[in-house]
Design an enzyme around this catalytic site. Structure first.
Site, PDB file in Angstrom:
ATOM      1  N   ASP A   1     -46.904  15.738  -4.563  1.00  0.00           N
ATOM      2  CA  ASP A   1     -45.966  16.479  -3.607  1.00  0.00           C
ATOM      3  C   ASP A   1     -46.537  17.061  -2.553  1.00  0.00           C
ATOM      4  O   ASP A   1     -45.772  16.958  -1.476  1.00  0.00           O
ATOM      5  CB  ASP A   1     -45.105  17.466  -4.783  1.00  0.00           C
TER       6      ASP A   1
ATOM      7  N   GLU B   1     -38.885   8.447 -11.003  1.00  0.00           N
ATOM      8  CA  GLU B   1     -39.530   8.602  -9.589  1.00  0.00           C
ATOM      9  C   GLU B   1     -40.864   8.992  -9.782  1.00  0.00           C
ATOM     10  O   GLU B   1     -41.901   8.389  -9.179  1.00  0.00           O
ATOM     11  CB  GLU B   1     -38.773   9.909  -9.041  1.00  0.00           C
ATOM     12  N   HIS B   2     -41.424  10.081 -10.480  1.00  0.00           N
ATOM     13  CA  HIS B   2     -42.816  10.406 -10.853  1.00  0.00           C
ATOM     14  C   HIS B   2     -43.176  10.095 -12.255  1.00  0.00           C
ATOM     15  O   HIS B   2     -42.330  10.361 -13.181  1.00  0.00           O
ATOM     16  CB  HIS B   2     -43.048  11.939 -10.460  1.00  0.00           C
TER      17      HIS B   2
ATOM     18  N   GLN C   1     -41.955  20.297 -12.748  1.00  0.00           N
ATOM     19  CA  GLN C   1     -41.106  19.623 -11.661  1.00  0.00           C
ATOM     20  C   GLN C   1     -39.595  19.956 -12.063  1.00  0.00           C
ATOM     21  O   GLN C   1     -38.664  19.727 -11.139  1.00  0.00           O
ATOM     22  CB  GLN C   1     -41.192  18.137 -11.870  1.00  0.00           C
TER      23      GLN C   1
ATOM     24  N   HIS D   1     -23.315 -26.634  15.025  1.00  0.00           N
ATOM     25  CA  HIS D   1     -24.793 -26.573  15.097  1.00  0.00           C
ATOM     26  C   HIS D   1     -25.466 -27.793  15.191  1.00  0.00           C
ATOM     27  O   HIS D   1     -26.751 -27.848  15.868  1.00  0.00           O
ATOM     28  CB  HIS D   1     -25.008 -26.077  13.396  1.00  0.00           C
TER      29      HIS D   1
ATOM     30  N   HIS E   1     -37.681  22.204  -9.699  1.00  0.00           N
ATOM     31  CA  HIS E   1     -37.018  21.671  -8.384  1.00  0.00           C
ATOM     32  C   HIS E   1     -35.506  22.039  -8.565  1.00  0.00           C
ATOM     33  O   HIS E   1     -35.045  22.529  -7.457  1.00  0.00           O
ATOM     34  CB  HIS E   1     -37.135  20.149  -8.394  1.00  0.00           C
TER      35      HIS E   1
END
Length: 435
Positions: A352, A318-319, A250, A412, A253
Protein backbone atom coordinates in the site's frame (compact mmCIF):
# COMPACT_ATOMS: atom_id res chain seq x y z
CA UNK A 1 -15.05 -29.30 1.38
CA UNK A 2 -14.81 -25.66 2.45
CA UNK A 3 -16.67 -24.78 5.67
CA UNK A 4 -17.74 -21.22 6.43
CA UNK A 5 -17.31 -20.30 10.10
CA UNK A 6 -18.25 -16.66 9.55
CA UNK A 7 -19.77 -14.85 6.60
CA UNK A 8 -20.64 -11.28 5.70
CA UNK A 9 -23.96 -9.67 5.01
CA UNK A 10 -26.46 -10.96 2.48
CA UNK A 11 -25.29 -10.22 -1.10
CA UNK A 12 -28.83 -9.07 -1.98
CA UNK A 13 -28.59 -6.27 0.57
CA UNK A 14 -25.25 -5.19 -0.84
CA UNK A 15 -26.75 -5.19 -4.34
CA UNK A 16 -29.54 -2.89 -3.16
CA UNK A 17 -26.92 -0.49 -1.80
CA UNK A 18 -25.16 -0.55 -5.16
CA UNK A 19 -28.39 0.41 -6.91
CA UNK A 20 -28.76 3.47 -4.69
CA UNK A 21 -25.18 4.51 -5.40
CA UNK A 22 -25.77 4.19 -9.16
CA UNK A 23 -28.76 6.49 -9.08
CA UNK A 24 -27.03 9.11 -6.96
CA UNK A 25 -23.94 9.18 -9.16
CA UNK A 26 -25.93 9.35 -12.37
CA UNK A 27 -27.77 12.43 -11.14
CA UNK A 28 -24.56 14.14 -9.99
CA UNK A 29 -22.78 13.56 -13.30
CA UNK A 30 -25.78 14.86 -15.26
CA UNK A 31 -25.76 17.99 -13.11
CA UNK A 32 -22.04 18.58 -13.69
CA UNK A 33 -22.45 18.13 -17.43
CA UNK A 34 -25.35 20.58 -17.50
CA UNK A 35 -24.09 23.29 -15.13
CA UNK A 36 -20.32 22.83 -15.03
CA UNK A 37 -18.39 24.83 -12.44
CA UNK A 38 -21.52 25.97 -10.63
CA UNK A 39 -22.61 22.38 -10.01
CA UNK A 40 -19.08 21.38 -8.95
CA UNK A 41 -18.96 24.24 -6.43
CA UNK A 42 -22.37 23.42 -4.94
CA UNK A 43 -21.46 19.73 -4.65
CA UNK A 44 -18.15 20.56 -2.98
CA UNK A 45 -19.94 22.71 -0.43
CA UNK A 46 -22.59 20.04 0.12
CA UNK A 47 -20.31 17.03 0.52
CA UNK A 48 -17.02 18.52 1.76
CA UNK A 49 -18.09 21.89 3.18
CA UNK A 50 -15.40 23.32 0.92
CA UNK A 51 -15.51 26.37 -1.32
CA UNK A 52 -12.98 28.73 -2.87
CA UNK A 53 -12.79 31.01 -5.89
CA UNK A 54 -10.55 28.55 -7.75
CA UNK A 55 -10.06 24.93 -6.68
CA UNK A 56 -6.64 24.89 -8.35
CA UNK A 57 -3.80 25.36 -5.86
CA UNK A 58 -1.30 28.10 -6.57
CA UNK A 59 2.45 27.60 -6.52
CA UNK A 60 2.57 29.47 -3.21
CA UNK A 61 -0.04 27.17 -1.68
CA UNK A 62 1.85 24.11 -2.86
CA UNK A 63 5.08 25.44 -1.37
CA UNK A 64 3.27 26.17 1.90
CA UNK A 65 2.20 22.53 2.06
CA UNK A 66 5.79 21.41 1.49
CA UNK A 67 6.98 23.79 4.20
CA UNK A 68 4.42 22.37 6.61
CA UNK A 69 6.03 18.92 6.55
CA UNK A 70 9.14 17.98 8.49
CA UNK A 71 12.33 16.93 6.75
CA UNK A 72 11.74 13.36 7.92
CA UNK A 73 8.25 13.34 6.41
CA UNK A 74 9.55 14.69 3.10
CA UNK A 75 12.38 12.15 3.10
CA UNK A 76 9.92 9.33 3.75
CA UNK A 77 7.77 10.45 0.83
CA UNK A 78 10.84 10.63 -1.40
CA UNK A 79 11.93 7.15 -0.30
CA UNK A 80 8.55 5.65 -1.17
CA UNK A 81 8.50 7.46 -4.50
CA UNK A 82 11.98 6.17 -5.32
CA UNK A 83 10.79 2.58 -4.84
CA UNK A 84 7.66 3.09 -6.92
CA UNK A 85 9.53 4.93 -9.67
CA UNK A 86 12.16 2.18 -9.81
CA UNK A 87 9.61 -0.61 -10.26
CA UNK A 88 7.63 1.45 -12.80
CA UNK A 89 10.81 2.08 -14.81
CA UNK A 90 11.45 -1.66 -14.96
CA UNK A 91 7.88 -2.14 -16.16
CA UNK A 92 8.36 0.50 -18.86
CA UNK A 93 11.58 -1.16 -19.99
CA UNK A 94 9.69 -4.42 -20.48
CA UNK A 95 7.54 -2.74 -23.15
CA UNK A 96 9.28 -1.98 -26.41
CA UNK A 97 8.49 -0.59 -29.81
CA UNK A 98 9.46 -2.85 -32.69
CA UNK A 99 9.36 -3.15 -36.45
CA UNK A 100 9.59 -6.44 -38.34
CA UNK A 101 9.54 -7.54 -41.99
CA UNK A 102 6.94 -10.32 -41.94
CA UNK A 103 7.02 -11.01 -45.70
CA UNK A 104 9.46 -9.73 -48.31
CA UNK A 105 8.53 -6.05 -48.70
CA UNK A 106 5.93 -6.04 -45.87
CA UNK A 107 6.91 -4.19 -42.70
CA UNK A 108 4.74 -4.20 -39.58
CA UNK A 109 5.42 -2.21 -36.44
CA UNK A 110 4.26 -1.50 -32.92
CA UNK A 111 4.52 1.72 -30.91
CA UNK A 112 3.65 2.47 -27.30
CA UNK A 113 2.26 6.02 -27.13
CA UNK A 114 1.43 7.69 -23.80
CA UNK A 115 -2.05 9.07 -23.20
CA UNK A 116 -1.93 12.88 -23.61
CA UNK A 117 -3.78 14.10 -20.50
CA UNK A 118 -4.47 12.07 -17.36
CA UNK A 119 -6.54 12.94 -14.31
CA UNK A 120 -5.42 11.30 -11.07
CA UNK A 121 -7.88 11.08 -8.18
CA UNK A 122 -6.32 10.81 -4.73
CA UNK A 123 -8.81 9.89 -1.97
CA UNK A 124 -8.41 11.66 1.33
CA UNK A 125 -11.70 12.35 3.05
CA UNK A 126 -11.24 9.94 5.99
CA UNK A 127 -7.46 9.56 5.77
CA UNK A 128 -4.94 11.60 3.74
CA UNK A 129 -4.04 8.86 1.24
CA UNK A 130 -0.53 10.07 0.44
CA UNK A 131 0.47 6.81 -1.24
CA UNK A 132 -2.25 7.08 -3.88
CA UNK A 133 -0.49 10.15 -5.25
CA UNK A 134 2.70 8.16 -5.78
CA UNK A 135 0.89 5.26 -7.39
CA UNK A 136 -0.96 7.25 -10.04
CA UNK A 137 1.13 10.36 -10.73
CA UNK A 138 4.55 8.69 -10.68
CA UNK A 139 3.43 5.77 -12.81
CA UNK A 140 1.93 8.11 -15.39
CA UNK A 141 5.10 10.19 -15.34
CA UNK A 142 7.32 7.17 -15.99
CA UNK A 143 5.00 6.18 -18.85
CA UNK A 144 5.67 9.58 -20.43
CA UNK A 145 2.25 11.22 -20.03
CA UNK A 146 2.75 14.90 -21.05
CA UNK A 147 0.12 16.43 -18.74
CA UNK A 148 -1.03 15.11 -15.37
CA UNK A 149 -3.67 16.80 -13.24
CA UNK A 150 -4.69 15.69 -9.77
CA UNK A 151 -7.67 16.09 -7.50
CA UNK A 152 -7.82 15.32 -3.78
CA UNK A 153 -10.48 16.39 -1.29
CA UNK A 154 -9.82 18.77 1.57
CA UNK A 155 -8.78 17.15 4.83
CA UNK A 156 -10.09 18.72 8.02
CA UNK A 157 -11.13 21.83 6.15
CA UNK A 158 -7.98 22.55 4.14
CA UNK A 159 -5.73 21.02 1.49
CA UNK A 160 -4.00 17.93 2.90
CA UNK A 161 -0.37 19.05 3.08
CA UNK A 162 1.09 15.56 2.77
CA UNK A 163 -1.05 14.71 -0.26
CA UNK A 164 -0.20 17.99 -1.96
CA UNK A 165 3.50 17.42 -1.30
CA UNK A 166 3.33 13.90 -2.69
CA UNK A 167 1.46 15.07 -5.81
CA UNK A 168 4.00 17.82 -6.41
CA UNK A 169 7.09 15.69 -5.77
CA UNK A 170 5.69 12.96 -8.04
CA UNK A 171 5.44 15.46 -10.90
CA UNK A 172 1.80 16.60 -11.11
CA UNK A 173 1.40 19.54 -13.49
CA UNK A 174 -1.83 20.92 -11.99
CA UNK A 175 -3.17 20.23 -8.48
CA UNK A 176 -6.79 20.80 -7.44
CA UNK A 177 -8.22 20.56 -3.94
CA UNK A 178 -11.52 18.97 -4.90
CA UNK A 179 -13.01 15.64 -3.89
CA UNK A 180 -15.61 13.00 -4.61
CA UNK A 181 -17.78 12.49 -7.66
CA UNK A 182 -17.59 16.23 -8.38
CA UNK A 183 -13.82 15.95 -8.88
CA UNK A 184 -13.98 12.86 -11.06
CA UNK A 185 -16.88 14.27 -13.06
CA UNK A 186 -15.18 17.64 -13.60
CA UNK A 187 -11.96 16.00 -14.82
CA UNK A 188 -13.79 13.68 -17.21
CA UNK A 189 -16.50 15.99 -18.54
CA UNK A 190 -14.62 19.27 -18.33
CA UNK A 191 -15.87 22.63 -17.07
CA UNK A 192 -14.99 26.23 -17.83
CA UNK A 193 -12.13 26.06 -15.31
CA UNK A 194 -11.06 22.40 -15.61
CA UNK A 195 -10.08 21.06 -19.02
CA UNK A 196 -11.24 17.48 -19.71
CA UNK A 197 -8.79 14.61 -19.45
CA UNK A 198 -8.38 11.57 -21.68
CA UNK A 199 -8.09 9.09 -18.83
CA UNK A 200 -9.08 8.84 -15.15
CA UNK A 201 -7.09 6.82 -12.63
CA UNK A 202 -6.99 6.29 -8.89
CA UNK A 203 -9.00 4.55 -6.18
CA UNK A 204 -11.92 5.94 -4.23
CA UNK A 205 -15.06 5.12 -2.31
CA UNK A 206 -18.10 3.42 -3.80
CA UNK A 207 -19.37 6.69 -5.31
CA UNK A 208 -16.07 7.51 -6.99
CA UNK A 209 -15.77 3.96 -8.32
CA UNK A 210 -19.30 4.14 -9.71
CA UNK A 211 -18.59 7.52 -11.30
CA UNK A 212 -15.60 6.05 -13.12
CA UNK A 213 -17.76 3.14 -14.28
CA UNK A 214 -20.39 5.47 -15.70
CA UNK A 215 -17.79 7.72 -17.33
CA UNK A 216 -15.90 4.85 -18.96
CA UNK A 217 -16.14 5.31 -22.71
CA UNK A 218 -16.23 9.08 -22.42
CA UNK A 219 -12.73 8.69 -21.00
CA UNK A 220 -10.45 5.77 -20.35
CA UNK A 221 -10.07 4.45 -16.82
CA UNK A 222 -7.48 2.33 -15.08
CA UNK A 223 -9.89 -0.19 -13.54
CA UNK A 224 -12.88 -0.43 -11.24
CA UNK A 225 -11.20 0.12 -7.87
CA UNK A 226 -13.82 0.09 -5.13
CA UNK A 227 -13.54 -0.51 -1.37
CA UNK A 228 -10.35 -2.25 -0.27
CA UNK A 229 -10.43 -6.04 -0.07
CA UNK A 230 -8.02 -8.36 1.71
CA UNK A 231 -7.73 -12.13 1.77
CA UNK A 232 -5.39 -13.85 4.22
CA UNK A 233 -4.42 -17.41 3.32
CA UNK A 234 -2.77 -19.09 6.30
CA UNK A 235 -1.96 -22.39 7.97
CA UNK A 236 -0.66 -23.33 11.40
CA UNK A 237 2.81 -21.95 10.63
CA UNK A 238 1.51 -18.54 11.77
CA UNK A 239 -0.63 -17.47 14.71
CA UNK A 240 -3.93 -15.76 15.22
CA UNK A 241 -2.41 -12.43 16.18
CA UNK A 242 -0.66 -12.07 12.85
CA UNK A 243 -3.75 -13.09 10.87
CA UNK A 244 -6.02 -10.80 12.89
CA UNK A 245 -3.63 -7.86 12.59
CA UNK A 246 -3.41 -8.24 8.81
CA UNK A 247 -7.18 -8.54 8.43
CA UNK A 248 -8.00 -5.51 10.59
CA UNK A 249 -5.12 -3.55 9.08
CA UNK A 250 -7.08 -3.44 5.84
CA UNK A 251 -10.62 -3.45 7.30
CA UNK A 252 -9.90 0.00 8.75
CA UNK A 253 -10.06 1.44 5.22
CA UNK A 254 -13.84 1.64 5.44
CA UNK A 255 -17.02 -0.02 6.69
CA UNK A 256 -17.55 -1.87 3.39
CA UNK A 257 -14.05 -3.35 3.10
CA UNK A 258 -14.13 -7.18 2.94
CA UNK A 259 -11.58 -9.03 5.07
CA UNK A 260 -11.48 -12.82 4.66
CA UNK A 261 -9.45 -15.57 6.30
CA UNK A 262 -8.87 -18.76 4.32
CA UNK A 263 -7.16 -21.52 6.27
CA UNK A 264 -6.67 -25.27 6.59
CA UNK A 265 -6.63 -25.01 10.40
CA UNK A 266 -9.85 -24.64 12.34
CA UNK A 267 -7.77 -23.95 15.44
CA UNK A 268 -6.12 -21.00 13.70
CA UNK A 269 -9.50 -19.81 12.42
CA UNK A 270 -11.01 -19.66 15.89
CA UNK A 271 -7.85 -18.19 17.39
CA UNK A 272 -7.91 -15.46 14.74
CA UNK A 273 -11.55 -14.60 15.43
CA UNK A 274 -10.76 -14.33 19.15
CA UNK A 275 -7.73 -12.13 18.43
CA UNK A 276 -9.85 -9.87 16.23
CA UNK A 277 -12.22 -9.27 19.11
CA UNK A 278 -9.27 -8.50 21.40
CA UNK A 279 -7.63 -6.10 18.94
CA UNK A 280 -10.91 -4.30 18.31
CA UNK A 281 -10.79 -3.22 21.96
CA UNK A 282 -7.51 -1.33 21.46
CA UNK A 283 -7.29 -0.42 17.75
CA UNK A 284 -7.67 3.37 17.30
CA UNK A 285 -9.64 2.80 14.08
CA UNK A 286 -11.79 0.06 15.65
CA UNK A 287 -15.10 1.76 14.93
CA UNK A 288 -14.60 1.45 11.19
CA UNK A 289 -12.78 -1.89 11.28
CA UNK A 290 -15.47 -3.46 13.49
CA UNK A 291 -18.22 -2.49 11.07
CA UNK A 292 -16.26 -3.88 8.12
CA UNK A 293 -15.52 -7.12 9.97
CA UNK A 294 -19.10 -7.48 11.14
CA UNK A 295 -20.68 -6.90 7.73
CA UNK A 296 -18.01 -8.07 5.29
CA UNK A 297 -15.66 -10.32 7.25
CA UNK A 298 -15.53 -14.05 6.55
CA UNK A 299 -13.67 -17.12 7.79
CA UNK A 300 -13.44 -20.23 5.61
CA UNK A 301 -11.78 -23.53 6.55
CA UNK A 302 -10.52 -25.73 3.70
CA UNK A 303 -9.25 -29.29 3.56
CA UNK A 304 -5.91 -28.57 1.86
CA UNK A 305 -3.88 -26.03 -0.11
CA UNK A 306 -5.47 -27.04 -3.41
CA UNK A 307 -8.92 -26.23 -2.05
CA UNK A 308 -7.64 -22.92 -0.73
CA UNK A 309 -6.41 -22.08 -4.25
CA UNK A 310 -9.85 -22.86 -5.68
CA UNK A 311 -11.58 -20.73 -3.04
CA UNK A 312 -9.09 -17.90 -3.46
CA UNK A 313 -9.60 -17.85 -7.24
CA UNK A 314 -13.38 -17.81 -6.69
CA UNK A 315 -13.07 -14.85 -4.32
CA UNK A 316 -10.58 -13.06 -6.65
CA UNK A 317 -9.52 -10.63 -3.95
CA UNK A 318 -7.68 -7.36 -4.46
CA UNK A 319 -4.96 -8.19 -1.91
CA UNK A 320 -3.93 -11.75 -1.06
CA UNK A 321 -1.56 -12.34 1.84
CA UNK A 322 -0.13 -15.87 1.87
CA UNK A 323 1.36 -17.15 5.13
CA UNK A 324 1.78 -20.90 4.70
CA UNK A 325 4.53 -23.50 4.67
CA UNK A 326 4.91 -23.10 0.92
CA UNK A 327 3.72 -19.67 -0.24
CA UNK A 328 5.22 -20.24 -3.70
CA UNK A 329 2.59 -22.95 -4.24
CA UNK A 330 0.01 -20.15 -4.41
CA UNK A 331 2.20 -18.02 -6.67
CA UNK A 332 2.41 -20.97 -9.07
CA UNK A 333 -1.24 -21.99 -8.98
CA UNK A 334 -3.43 -18.95 -8.26
CA UNK A 335 -4.77 -17.00 -11.24
CA UNK A 336 -7.23 -14.43 -9.82
CA UNK A 337 -5.77 -11.72 -7.58
CA UNK A 338 -4.72 -8.08 -7.65
CA UNK A 339 -1.43 -8.52 -5.79
CA UNK A 340 0.18 -11.35 -3.81
CA UNK A 341 2.12 -10.86 -0.59
CA UNK A 342 4.16 -13.99 -0.01
CA UNK A 343 5.28 -15.04 3.46
CA UNK A 344 4.86 -13.46 6.91
CA UNK A 345 7.76 -11.03 6.43
CA UNK A 346 5.73 -8.97 3.97
CA UNK A 347 2.18 -7.66 4.24
CA UNK A 348 -0.40 -5.63 2.36
CA UNK A 349 0.60 -2.42 4.12
CA UNK A 350 4.06 -2.62 2.54
CA UNK A 351 2.46 -2.75 -0.90
CA UNK A 352 0.00 0.00 0.00
CA UNK A 353 2.65 2.47 1.03
CA UNK A 354 6.24 1.90 0.09
CA UNK A 355 7.62 -1.35 -1.30
CA UNK A 356 7.30 -0.32 -4.95
CA UNK A 357 4.43 -2.24 -6.54
CA UNK A 358 1.25 -0.32 -7.34
CA UNK A 359 -1.58 -0.33 -4.82
CA UNK A 360 -4.39 0.60 -7.23
CA UNK A 361 -5.78 -2.88 -7.80
CA UNK A 362 -8.92 -4.64 -9.08
CA UNK A 363 -11.81 -5.22 -6.67
CA UNK A 364 -15.21 -6.96 -6.81
CA UNK A 365 -13.77 -9.99 -8.65
CA UNK A 366 -12.37 -7.83 -11.48
CA UNK A 367 -9.09 -9.69 -10.85
CA UNK A 368 -10.61 -12.43 -13.01
CA UNK A 369 -9.83 -10.32 -16.09
CA UNK A 370 -7.41 -7.51 -15.19
CA UNK A 371 -4.40 -6.68 -13.10
CA UNK A 372 -3.77 -3.42 -11.30
CA UNK A 373 -2.53 -0.01 -12.35
CA UNK A 374 0.87 -0.08 -14.04
CA UNK A 375 2.87 1.81 -16.63
CA UNK A 376 1.16 -0.05 -19.47
CA UNK A 377 -2.24 1.36 -18.50
CA UNK A 378 -1.05 4.81 -19.58
CA UNK A 379 0.23 3.60 -22.95
CA UNK A 380 -1.71 3.01 -26.13
CA UNK A 381 -0.10 0.10 -27.94
CA UNK A 382 -0.71 0.93 -31.59
CA UNK A 383 0.38 -0.69 -34.82
CA UNK A 384 1.37 0.45 -38.29
CA UNK A 385 2.15 -1.20 -41.60
CA UNK A 386 4.23 -0.32 -44.62
CA UNK A 387 4.42 -2.12 -47.99
CA UNK A 388 7.73 -1.46 -49.72
CA UNK A 389 7.46 -3.21 -53.10
CA UNK A 390 4.96 -3.60 -55.93
CA UNK A 391 5.29 -7.37 -55.71
CA UNK A 392 4.41 -7.43 -52.01
CA UNK A 393 1.35 -5.21 -52.51
CA UNK A 394 0.06 -7.37 -55.37
CA UNK A 395 0.63 -10.59 -53.45
CA UNK A 396 -1.14 -9.44 -50.30
CA UNK A 397 -3.85 -7.86 -52.46
CA UNK A 398 -4.78 -11.16 -54.12
CA UNK A 399 -5.29 -12.89 -50.78
CA UNK A 400 -7.12 -9.87 -49.36
CA UNK A 401 -9.51 -9.63 -52.32
CA UNK A 402 -10.56 -13.26 -52.09
CA UNK A 403 -11.05 -13.05 -48.32
CA UNK A 404 -13.12 -9.87 -48.65
CA UNK A 405 -15.43 -11.50 -51.20
CA UNK A 406 -15.74 -14.52 -48.90
CA UNK A 407 -17.36 -12.12 -46.43
CA UNK A 408 -19.37 -10.26 -49.06
CA UNK A 409 -17.44 -6.98 -48.78
CA UNK A 410 -17.12 -5.88 -52.41
CA UNK A 411 -15.82 -2.41 -51.54
CA UNK A 412 -13.11 -3.89 -49.38
CA UNK A 413 -12.20 -6.26 -52.19
CA UNK A 414 -11.91 -3.40 -54.66
CA UNK A 415 -9.37 -1.68 -52.42
CA UNK A 416 -7.23 -4.79 -52.85
CA UNK A 417 -8.05 -5.28 -56.54
CA UNK A 418 -6.93 -1.75 -57.39
CA UNK A 419 -3.48 -2.53 -55.99
CA UNK A 420 -3.34 -5.83 -57.85
CA UNK A 421 -4.07 -4.00 -61.11
CA UNK A 422 -1.68 -1.11 -60.41
CA UNK A 423 1.23 -2.98 -58.91
CA UNK A 424 0.82 -6.53 -60.17
CA UNK A 425 -0.17 -5.93 -63.77
CA UNK A 426 -3.21 -8.20 -63.38
CA UNK A 427 -6.47 -7.22 -65.09
CA UNK A 428 -8.75 -7.95 -62.15
CA UNK A 429 -12.40 -6.94 -62.86
CA UNK A 430 -14.00 -4.37 -60.58
CA UNK A 431 -15.11 -5.86 -57.23
CA UNK A 432 -14.41 -9.48 -58.14
CA UNK A 433 -12.06 -11.88 -56.44
CA UNK A 434 -8.59 -12.18 -57.86
CA UNK A 435 -7.83 -15.66 -59.08
Amino acid sequence: MARVLKQGRDPAAAAADDQKVRGTVEAILADIEARGDQAVRELSIKFDNWDRADFRLTDAEIQACLDELSQRELDDIRFAQAQIRNFAEHQRASLRDFEVETLPGVVLGQKNIPVNRVGCYVPGGKYPMVASAHMSVLTAKVAGVPEIITCAPPYQGRPAAAIVAAQHLAGADVIYCLGGVQAVGAMALGTASIAPVDMLVGPGNAFVAEAKRQLYGRVGIDLFAGPTETLVIADETVDGEMCATDLLGQAEHGPTSPAILLTTSERLARETMAEIERLLQILPTAEIARKAWQDYGAVIVCDDDAEMVREADRIASEHVQVMTRDPDYFLQHMTNYGALFLGPRTNVSYGDKVIGTNHTLPTRTAARYTGGLWVGKFLKTVTYQRVLTDEASAKVGEYCSRLCMLEGFAGHAEQANLRVRRYGGRNVPYASAAE
